[in-house]
Write a protein that holds these residues in place. Structure first.
Motif, mmCIF file in Angstrom:
data_model
loop_
_atom_site.group_PDB
_atom_site.id
_atom_site.type_symbol
_atom_site.label_atom_id
_atom_site.label_comp_id
_atom_site.label_asym_id
_atom_site.label_seq_id
_atom_site.Cartn_x
_atom_site.Cartn_y
_atom_site.Cartn_z
ATOM 1 N N ALA A 64 0.833 -1.209 0.000
ATOM 2 C CA ALA A 64 0.000 0.000 0.000
ATOM 3 C C ALA A 64 0.868 1.259 0.000
ATOM 4 O O ALA A 64 0.578 2.229 -0.711
ATOM 5 C CB ALA A 64 -0.928 0.004 1.214
ATOM 6 N N LEU A 65 1.923 1.233 0.783
ATOM 7 C CA LEU A 65 2.803 2.398 0.843
ATOM 8 C C LEU A 65 3.561 2.567 -0.469
ATOM 9 O O LEU A 65 3.684 3.682 -0.989
ATOM 10 C CB LEU A 65 3.791 2.259 2.004
ATOM 11 C CG LEU A 65 4.677 3.486 2.243
ATOM 12 C CD1 LEU A 65 3.853 4.669 2.726
ATOM 13 C CD2 LEU A 65 5.781 3.173 3.232
ATOM 14 N N ALA A 66 4.034 1.462 -1.021
ATOM 15 C CA ALA A 66 4.818 1.529 -2.259
ATOM 16 C C ALA A 66 3.989 2.075 -3.419
ATOM 17 O O ALA A 66 4.526 2.727 -4.327
ATOM 18 C CB ALA A 66 5.352 0.149 -2.601
ATOM 19 N N GLU A 67 2.684 1.836 -3.406
ATOM 20 C CA GLU A 67 1.817 2.237 -4.517
ATOM 21 C C GLU A 67 1.161 3.600 -4.308
ATOM 22 O O GLU A 67 0.344 4.027 -5.118
ATOM 23 C CB GLU A 67 0.746 1.165 -4.737
ATOM 24 C CG GLU A 67 1.328 -0.158 -5.221
ATOM 25 C CD GLU A 67 0.285 -1.228 -5.440
ATOM 26 O OE1 GLU A 67 -0.904 -0.981 -5.100
ATOM 27 O OE2 GLU A 67 0.638 -2.305 -5.941
ATOM 28 N N ASP A 68 1.505 4.294 -3.227
ATOM 29 C CA ASP A 68 0.915 5.595 -2.922
ATOM 30 C C ASP A 68 2.054 6.552 -2.587
ATOM 31 O O ASP A 68 3.092 6.111 -2.100
ATOM 32 C CB ASP A 68 -0.046 5.469 -1.732
ATOM 33 C CG ASP A 68 -1.015 6.626 -1.593
ATOM 34 O OD1 ASP A 68 -0.546 7.767 -1.383
ATOM 35 O OD2 ASP A 68 -2.231 6.409 -1.700
ATOM 36 N N ASP A 69 1.854 7.840 -2.848
ATOM 37 C CA ASP A 69 2.909 8.775 -2.477
ATOM 38 C C ASP A 69 2.701 9.364 -1.082
ATOM 39 O O ASP A 69 3.392 10.300 -0.679
ATOM 40 C CB ASP A 69 3.068 9.891 -3.510
ATOM 41 C CG ASP A 69 1.793 10.705 -3.721
ATOM 42 O OD1 ASP A 69 0.801 10.458 -2.997
ATOM 43 O OD2 ASP A 69 1.789 11.579 -4.605
ATOM 44 N N ALA A 70 1.745 8.810 -0.328
ATOM 45 C CA ALA A 70 1.603 9.168 1.084
ATOM 46 C C ALA A 70 2.835 8.674 1.839
ATOM 47 O O ALA A 70 3.426 7.655 1.467
ATOM 48 C CB ALA A 70 0.340 8.558 1.672
ATOM 49 N N PRO A 71 3.220 9.342 2.915
ATOM 50 C CA PRO A 71 4.402 8.903 3.665
ATOM 51 C C PRO A 71 4.126 7.758 4.637
ATOM 52 O O PRO A 71 5.046 7.247 5.267
ATOM 53 C CB PRO A 71 4.808 10.162 4.421
ATOM 54 C CG PRO A 71 3.522 10.883 4.650
ATOM 55 C CD PRO A 71 2.691 10.625 3.428
ATOM 56 N N MET A 72 2.849 7.362 4.734
ATOM 57 C CA MET A 72 2.464 6.373 5.742
ATOM 58 C C MET A 72 1.250 5.604 5.235
ATOM 59 O O MET A 72 0.429 6.131 4.478
ATOM 60 C CB MET A 72 2.138 7.100 7.054
ATOM 61 C CG MET A 72 1.800 6.238 8.235
ATOM 62 S SD MET A 72 1.767 7.304 9.720
ATOM 63 C CE MET A 72 0.991 6.211 10.904
ATOM 64 N N ALA A 73 1.142 4.338 5.617
ATOM 65 C CA ALA A 73 -0.002 3.512 5.210
ATOM 66 C C ALA A 73 -0.436 2.641 6.373
ATOM 67 O O ALA A 73 0.338 2.372 7.301
ATOM 68 C CB ALA A 73 0.362 2.636 4.015
ATOM 69 N N THR A 74 -1.688 2.198 6.331
ATOM 70 C CA THR A 74 -2.222 1.312 7.361
ATOM 71 C C THR A 74 -3.327 0.461 6.752
ATOM 72 O O THR A 74 -3.630 0.572 5.555
ATOM 73 C CB THR A 74 -2.719 2.120 8.579
ATOM 74 O OG1 THR A 74 -2.971 1.237 9.666
ATOM 75 C CG2 THR A 74 -3.984 2.901 8.257
ATOM 76 N N LEU A 75 -3.940 -0.406 7.561
ATOM 77 C CA LEU A 75 -4.968 -1.313 7.090
ATOM 78 C C LEU A 75 -6.269 -1.133 7.871
ATOM 79 O O LEU A 75 -6.279 -0.615 8.984
ATOM 80 C CB LEU A 75 -4.513 -2.771 7.235
ATOM 81 C CG LEU A 75 -3.284 -3.209 6.454
ATOM 82 C CD1 LEU A 75 -2.999 -4.698 6.721
ATOM 83 C CD2 LEU A 75 -3.442 -2.971 4.954
ATOM 84 N N ALA A 76 -7.342 -1.603 7.260
ATOM 85 C CA ALA A 76 -8.659 -1.568 7.896
ATOM 86 C C ALA A 76 -9.443 -2.788 7.458
ATOM 87 O O ALA A 76 -9.058 -3.501 6.522
ATOM 88 C CB ALA A 76 -9.409 -0.294 7.510
ATOM 89 N N THR A 77 -10.564 -3.024 8.127
ATOM 90 C CA THR A 77 -11.468 -4.112 7.768
ATOM 91 C C THR A 77 -12.886 -3.656 8.082
ATOM 92 O O THR A 77 -13.086 -2.839 8.999
ATOM 93 C CB THR A 77 -11.118 -5.400 8.550
ATOM 94 O OG1 THR A 77 -11.815 -6.512 7.989
ATOM 95 C CG2 THR A 77 -11.458 -5.288 10.025
ATOM 96 N N PRO A 78 -13.884 -4.132 7.331
ATOM 97 C CA PRO A 78 -15.256 -3.711 7.626
ATOM 98 C C PRO A 78 -15.682 -4.070 9.044
ATOM 99 O O PRO A 78 -15.321 -5.131 9.564
ATOM 100 C CB PRO A 78 -16.080 -4.476 6.583
ATOM 101 C CG PRO A 78 -15.133 -4.704 5.447
ATOM 102 C CD PRO A 78 -13.796 -4.948 6.091
ATOM 103 N N VAL A 79 -16.430 -3.182 9.680
ATOM 104 C CA VAL A 79 -17.019 -3.471 10.984
ATOM 105 C C VAL A 79 -18.147 -4.476 10.766
ATOM 106 O O VAL A 79 -19.014 -4.280 9.915
ATOM 107 C CB VAL A 79 -17.568 -2.183 11.634
ATOM 108 C CG1 VAL A 79 -18.342 -2.504 12.910
ATOM 109 C CG2 VAL A 79 -16.423 -1.223 11.937
#
Length: 257
Positions: free
Chosen positions: A119-134
């Protein structure tokens, strides 16, 4: 299969814990928790696995596990702050992808660790994280479950312990069932950063929302930096914060055969 860039896994492991003393060394089926976390990182294919700790007892428990140890100060406010010191001590290149795998996630799936790096490698954001549906309404209203909302690009707008977003009309009727069509997301506390951003993070002042919610990622948003958010490809079993969590972890492990 999606290409995964080379990445480092760094595991912050603090000895002191208010709710669960000596947490990294607590055993799950006879294996210290921090050892299980390190094993997950190795299974994910990291080019390096480094445990950033403040206590030699944690370092001793990891002897022979094929991971590196970075001794850090005991006074860091968050795991990200600890990893910023670790990055400086290890001399990682500014563009190196560093995955912050929490030291209380002994069952983190390898696919999830790889996904946050991708996710980080494919975005120019300096940070990435994950989520899942509630999945259930009680999760949405549980302050121990961190929720998030993201924009059309898949970047975080906000994280909160409060129900988020607020489905005004549906919740005016009842709050025991989640309304359809609303993107309720639970945050999974795994992060990826470029090592250079870790240095910048350490220099950012703590922020009012970060302190009010007790969520370190809000410091990044409040200072105007982007966080890319992807859905996890596999479920993350709950992390370990209490004695009851340890019991549940033992039970979960038995079900895995």
């Amino acid at each position: 299969m999606p290409t995964v860039p080379p990445f480092i896994v760094a595991i912050p492991a603090r000895y002191g814990s208010t709710r669960l003393p000596a947490k990294p060394l607590r055993e799950i089926a006879g294996v210290p928790m921090v050892v299980r976390v390190a094993q997950r990182a190795l299974q994910a294919g990291a080019v390096d696995v480094v445990v950033a700790t403040d206590d030699v007892r944690i370092a001793d428990a990891l002897a022979g596990q094929g991971v590196k140890i970075c001794m850090t100060r005991a006074d860091h406010a968050s795991g990200s702050d600890r990893l910023a010191e670790c990055a400086a001590l290890c001399g990682w290149a500014d563009d190196a992808i560093v995955v912050n795998l929490q030291g209380d996630e002994p069952f983190a799936p390898a696919a999830g660790i790889r996904e946050v790096a991708r996710a980080l490698a494919e975005d120019d954001a300096p940070m990435a994280t994950l989520a899942t549906p509630v999945a259930e309404a009680h999760e949405l209203f549980d302050p121990h479950v961190v929720k998030l909302v993201r924009d059309a690009r898949g970047r975080a707008l906000y994280f909160s312990r409060a129900p988020l977003p607020w489905a005004r009309d549906a919740f005016a009727v009842h709050r025991n069932v989640l309304p359809e069509g609303v993107p309720f997301l639970r945050h999974i506390g795994i992060y990826a950063y470029r090592a250079g951003f870790l240095h910048r993070y350490a220099g950012l002042a703590r922020t009012p929302l970060e302190q009010a919610e007790s969520l370190e990622q809000l410091r990044v948003l409040e200072h105007g930096h982007a966080i890319a958010v992807r859905l996890t490809p596999e479920p993350f079993p709950p992390g370990i914060d209490t004695e009851a969590d340890l019991v549940r972890a033992e039970q979960w492990l038995r079900t895995q055969g």
